[in-house]
Design an enzyme around this catalytic site. Structure first.
Site, PDB file in Angstrom:
ATOM      1  CG  ASP A  48      10.788   1.557   2.886  1.00  0.00           C
ATOM      2  OD1 ASP A  48      11.915   1.028   2.990  1.00  0.00           O
ATOM      3  OD2 ASP A  48       9.781   0.913   2.526  1.00  0.00           O
ATOM      4  CB  THR A  49      15.045   0.932   5.882  1.00  0.00           C
ATOM      5  OG1 THR A  49      14.270  -0.192   5.487  1.00  0.00           O
ATOM      6  CG2 THR A  49      15.798   0.611   7.162  1.00  0.00           C
ATOM      7  CB  THR A  87       6.445  -5.943   3.996  1.00  0.00           C
ATOM      8  OG1 THR A  87       5.150  -5.349   3.872  1.00  0.00           O
ATOM      9  CG2 THR A  87       6.500  -7.203   3.160  1.00  0.00           C
ATOM     10  NE  ARG A 118       1.905   5.059   4.633  1.00  0.00           N
ATOM     11  CZ  ARG A 118       2.037   5.471   5.900  1.00  0.00           C
ATOM     12  NH1 ARG A 118       1.016   5.408   6.735  1.00  0.00           N
ATOM     13  NH2 ARG A 118       3.198   5.921   6.330  1.00  0.00           N
ATOM     14  N   GLY A 122      13.443  -0.892  -1.226  1.00  0.00           N
ATOM     15  CA  GLY A 122      14.719  -0.843  -1.940  1.00  0.00           C
ATOM     16  C   GLY A 122      14.775  -1.747  -3.158  1.00  0.00           C
ATOM     17  CB  SER A 150      -0.922   0.022   1.227  1.00  0.00           C
ATOM     18  OG  SER A 150      -0.175   0.128   2.425  1.00  0.00           O
TER      19      SER A 150
END
Length: 475
Positions: A224-225, A246, A15, A75, A13
């Site tokens: 994102d990490t 995830t 956002r 990634g 997903s």
């Protein structure tokens, strides 16, 4: 007042988060949420890039006025563009089977120790290097037309404003970046005959790369990490972090990479953080095991909320059977509960039959794997960790946090849940000159975002389980 828009794409997903910063106070809201569903196309599992860009424009429309926008994603994945800047096909999903056997072929050209010493990246089939080698071998026509590679967050920025830049944190997931110089590894590119001109110029986190209708387009931390770690609230000197979604990425911040043979054998990875430090970490399959189990039961006509699954796990007998979350059997989509049972059967353990028993096995196995990874990090760095900060969606999972605290024997500090989006926001505010640096930004998060602390307790049963777990887990 500054208004910034953060797009945070996960593997299932996405956002759009709109934040307002004024007078030292930060407020934010989710203005748009959407599914991210890969699809089979042309024999590959692919991301629907046009569909995702349509969701970007919807998020922009809902946000109204904003001063800047930035993207973060998972990634390793990328799009290939031709000489006109046209995308040569939807980006292929890292779970696609095209890289089967590619690691073994690559290591005949550059052995594992040399590849790791050059890049510091855990050697995994999903890494960009092996995906590129698969393109060259299996799709020579696409390879011949490819003039530019853009990782997913950079591809979104390119589609929005024509930006041609590669942000450093996302590049460090590729197994192509030099771990010491933080430039493209000429040793790796030369060994595999990959032209450096394929890659866009590298830029640091928080770089303005373009403009969209008067708003700055910023390369935050594309991975994102690293956005999540950027929002780590006031970490202690010996704190470890767990970015839990995830995937679970468990690690610590270092000043220099660790590139030893021992580090490679422990499957530890050196990634670049948004603050220029090394995020030394272990990649672990995380909440995917719970997410895909839930999807499998739904396919079979049994619907459970995540809260239901947690209650089912709590009702099952503790510490009976365990899996290695990183066993290759658990990577593809499909019948994860069936694979859990098969793993336990194969390793001579009691086979979890009910849904609650399967969930208990998964929860406890994740907690045990986190302890295992903490011990590996300690062995490689000499550090003794005093706490573990859980960031992202996993911070909402009270059962997993409590189990991890009990199993590892250290406090677990859960939050912020929206660490990834908050890190994206902080880096935009830094680029706009509103926040001085990441240290100041982290203090802002610590003052404004709630966290929950789980103290360790009841470790004896976990210690006995862990001794057995070390026998079945892969190093």
């Amino acid at each position: 007042m500054k208004r910034v828009l953060a797009f945070d794409f996960g593997a299932s997903s996405g956002r759009a988060i709109l934040a307002e910063y004024h007078g030292g106070r930060l407020a934010w809201e989710e203005v748009h949420r959407f599914d991210n569903r890969p699809r089979e196309q042309d024999g590959h599992l692919r991301w629907d890039f046009a569909g995702l860009m349509a969701q970007v424009y919807r998020g922009i429309e809902k946000a109204g006025r904003f001063d800047s926008v930035a993207f973060d994603t998972w990634g390793v994945d990328f799009g290939l563009l031709d000489e006109t800047g046209r995308l040569l096909g939807d980006p292929v999903h890292y779970r696609d089977g095209r890289t089967a056997g590619m690691v073994e072929k690559a290591l005949r050209t550059l052995d594992a120790d040399a590849l790791y010493a050059a890049t510091g990246s855990q050697i995994m089939p999903i890494n960009t290097l092996f995906q590129l080698l698969a393109v060259r071998e299996q799709e020579p026509e696409i390879w011949g037309r490819a003039k530019r590679l853009l990782f997913m967050p950079d591809l979104f920025a390119h589609a929005l404003c024509g930006a041609d830049a590669c942000e450093t944190t996302i590049a460090s997931t590729s197994q192509l970046l030099d771990a010491r110089t933080v430039g493209w590894s000429r040793q790796v590119l030369s060994a595999f005959a990959i032209p450096e001109t394929l890659f866009a110029p590298l830029v640091a986190s928080g770089t303005v790369v373009g403009e969209y209708k008067g708003a700055k387009v910023i390369a935050a931390a594309g991975h994102d990490t690293q956005c999540a770690v950027a929002a780590l609230p006031a970490p202690g000197r010996d704190a470890a972090f767990l970015s839990c979604g995830t995937w679970s990425l468990l690690g610590c911040e270092l000043d220099e990479p660790v590139l030893t043979g021992q580090s490679r054998r422990l499957a530890l990875s050196n990634e670049r953080g948004a603050n220029g430090k090394v995020n030394y970490l272990k990649n672990i399959i995380g909440l995917w095991l719970i997410q895909e189990s839930r999807r499998q039961w739904r396919r079979q006509g049994r619907e459970h909320s995540y809260a239901d699954l947690e209650q089912l796990a709590l009702a099952a007998a503790p510490l009976r059977s365990f899996i290695d979350p990183d066993d290759p059997a658990f990577t593809p989509p499909g019948d994860v509960p069936g694979r859990v049972r098969e793993f336990c059967r194969r390793t001579g353990q009691p086979v979890p039959e009910t849904e609650g028993e399967v969930m208990r096995c998964i929860y406890e196995s994740l907690a045990l794997k986190y302890r295992f990874a903490l011990e590996q990090l300690s062995r490689a760095t000499g550090k003794t960790f005093s706490s573990l900060h859980v960031l992202g969606g996993g911070a909402k999972d009270g059962l997993l946090c409590r189990m991890t605290a009990d199993c590892a024997g250290i406090p677990v500090i859960a939050g912020p849940v929206e660490a990834t989006a908050l890190g994206n926001i902080l880096l935009q505010l830094t680029a706009l000159g509103e926040v001085r640096d990441l240290t100041e930004g982290r203090a802002l998060i610590a003052a404004s975002e709630p966290v929950k602390r789980s103290a360790p307790g009841g470790r004896a049963g976990w210690d006995r389980a862990y001794e057995f777990y070390k026998i079945i887990v892969k190093p």
